[in-house]
Design an enzyme around this catalytic site. Structure first.
Site, mmCIF file in Angstrom:
data_model
loop_
_atom_site.group_PDB
_atom_site.id
_atom_site.type_symbol
_atom_site.label_atom_id
_atom_site.label_comp_id
_atom_site.label_asym_id
_atom_site.label_seq_id
_atom_site.Cartn_x
_atom_site.Cartn_y
_atom_site.Cartn_z
ATOM 1 N N ASP A 417 72.417 9.807 12.300
ATOM 2 C CA ASP A 417 73.014 11.033 12.843
ATOM 3 C C ASP A 417 71.899 12.079 12.913
ATOM 4 O OD1 ASP A 417 74.315 13.459 13.198
ATOM 5 O OD2 ASP A 417 76.042 12.899 11.963
ATOM 6 N N HIS A 418 71.525 12.431 14.128
ATOM 7 C CA HIS A 418 70.353 13.300 14.298
ATOM 8 C C HIS A 418 70.620 14.740 13.837
ATOM 9 C CE1 HIS A 418 66.383 14.093 15.423
ATOM 10 N NE2 HIS A 418 66.339 13.537 16.608
ATOM 11 N N ARG A 419 71.889 15.053 13.551
ATOM 12 C CA ARG A 419 72.173 16.388 13.003
ATOM 13 C C ARG A 419 71.689 16.470 11.558
ATOM 14 N NH1 ARG A 419 78.503 16.359 13.979
ATOM 15 N NH2 ARG A 419 78.087 14.334 13.045
#
Ligand code: CAO
Length: 445
Positions: A417-419
């Protein structure tokens, strides 16, 4: 009180235009400048206003009639001496251009509209030819008064189905749309995002294609299994809501595979089979400890760091995909993990997993190694923030600095999850995992 012929004023370049809407009827009291009829050419539509205030005595045109400048629209009993104003048709509203100031839109719409002022000499704003059934993505077909009415109610006209002539949206259509939204029978595109606390940015997607497959050949229909329905809805949400990135890397598992084969030979009688997945779980726990961001969940603006290590693994069953969770993997050795993996996999295939055996996961592994393939992009199992996909290991020539040597290479695909996780961190996690698998003694360090 004088009887006055209300005529079509100067309509610019058009010789003849068709009457497509009657906006008043005999007996109606109209104000000066109130729209009386709507006319349309092949390029534009406009409303013809009244030059006087008064009461409509007789309508002189009917739908479909062709009219031109000077044609009598209706007979009006004018009220008041000063009621006369120069008639000028009202142009329909035009799509916002970059230079046009857009009013504050009450709801997000695909094509915000601006009011176009009536221009007596050149009243016509070009409108693309309208095809009511085709989604043109252009301005919906409606008169300025209907547009104004829709704007007052905050109704997105492009979502309203027109029932008027040629699919034109009427006053009644706007009212019906509003009633349907209020009763919950209809939702708006903006509503979906708004309901989720979004800022009105909905997924403005085309409808799913409806195809009659029988036109092309024989077909058979089967209901989706219960598991497919549940997992499908979860996968869809996770795919849409999580910004996934997948980092691909290789692990040299030559020695580890030799150890695994050796262990299985020694433990033949125990009935416990050690698979690569058990080693992977153990190695992932070590990597999760070194990179704690991978063992978190997003909760609003906070990250929840877990201090336990429950690892989910995707299991392929006759009814579909399930993800049993192996609890407290950090407290277990490879042999115990192998035994529990066998038990959980069997339960999964038999459809006997309890809810407690499928919840609480921190990180998941999806192993297609027993089947085949080279790298894939696994979907993160929310609220986890990463998942490791492993494919089939293959013997490959690897350069050792002097020569090519045959090594068993395991393809690893880490979706994150790039967040929560940056690309560099993901690359480090995968590289570290590769080191652990290449030399499993490092797991003890
Ligand atoms: N490379 C090469 N061979 C591998 C391997 C790998 N990465 N991983 C496993 N294998 C081999 C095993 O050694 C075994 O070989 P032998 O029978 O000769 O010993 C064979 O493949 C079968 O292994 P397995 O499937 O029984 O055991 P496993 O621990 O690897 O997997 C489980 C268990 C439950 C994960 C697996 O059965 C399964 O369901 N996999 C599918 C998961 C899936 O569908 N993922 C996709 C989800 S996203 O859509």
């Amino acid at each position: 009180m004088a009887l006055v012929d209300i005529k079509v004023p100067d309509i610019g370049d058009f010789d003849e235009v068709a009457v497509i809407e009657l906006l008043v009827k005999p007996g109606d009291t109209v104000k000066a400048e109130q729209s009386l009829i709507t006319v349309e050419s092949d390029k534009a539509s406009m409303e013809i206003p009244s030059s006087h205030a008064g009461v409509v005595k007789e309508i002189k045109v009917k739908l479909g009639d062709k009219v031109k400048q000077g044609s009598v629209v209706l007979l009006l009993e004018a009220t008041g001496a000063g009621a006369s104003v120069p008639a000028a048709p009202v142009a329909p509203e035009a799509p916002a251009s970059p230079s046009a100031p857009a009013p504050a839109a009450p709801v997000a719409t695909a094509a915000p509209v601006v009011s176009a002022p009536a221009v007596p000499a050149t009243p016509v704003t070009a409108l693309p030819a309208h095809e009511p059934t085709a989604p043109t993505g252009l301005l919906p077909h409606a008169s300025p008064s209907v547009r104004k009415f829709a704007r007052e109610l905050g109704v997105p006209l492009e979502q309203v189905k027109g029932t008027g002539q040629k699919g034109r949206i009427t006053d009644e259509d706007v009212k019906n749309f509003t009633r349907a939204v209020m009763s919950g029978a209809q939702s708006t595109q903006a509503g979906g995002a708004a309901n989720k606390g979004g800022s009105g940015v909905g997924l403005d997607l085309l409808p799913w294609p409806k195809v009659d497959f029988t036109k092309f050949g024989p077909v058979e229909r089967k209901d989706l299994s219960r598991i497919k329905k549940i997992s499908g809805a979860n996968l869809h949400r996770n795919w849409v809501m999580i910004p996934h990135v997948t980092n691909h890397d290789n692990a040299d598992i030559t020695e580890l595979e030799a150890l695994r084969v050796q262990l299985n030979k020694e433990n033949e009688k125990s009935g416990v089979k050690v698979t690569m997945l058990a080693f992977l779980i153990k190695a992932c726990v070590v990597a999760l400890k070194k990179f704690p961001e991978f063992n978190t969940s997003l909760d609003g603006d906070q990250l929840v760091y877990k201090q336990y290590f429950h690892i989910g693994f995707a299991a392929d069953t006759p009814n579909g995909l399930v993800v049993p969770v192996l609890k407290d993997a950090d407290k277990k050795g490879v042999m115990q993990i192998s035994q529990e993996l066998g038990e959980l996999s069997k339960k999964a295939r038999d459809g006997k997993l309890g809810p407690a055996e499928m919840t609480g996961g921190c990180f998941s592994i999806s192993s297609l190694g027993g089947i085949g393939g080279r790298y894939f992009s696994p979907i993160i199992n929310a609220p986890e923030v990463a998942i490791l996909g492993v494919s089939k290991s293959v013997m490959e020539p690897v350069w050792n600095g002097k020569e090519f040597v045959p090594r068993l290479i395991l393809p690893m695909s880490l979706s994150y999850d790039h967040r929560v996780i940056d690309g560099a961190l993901a690359a480090r996690f995968n590289a570290y995992l590769g080191q652990l698998l290449a030399d499993f003694r490092r797991v003890m360090l």
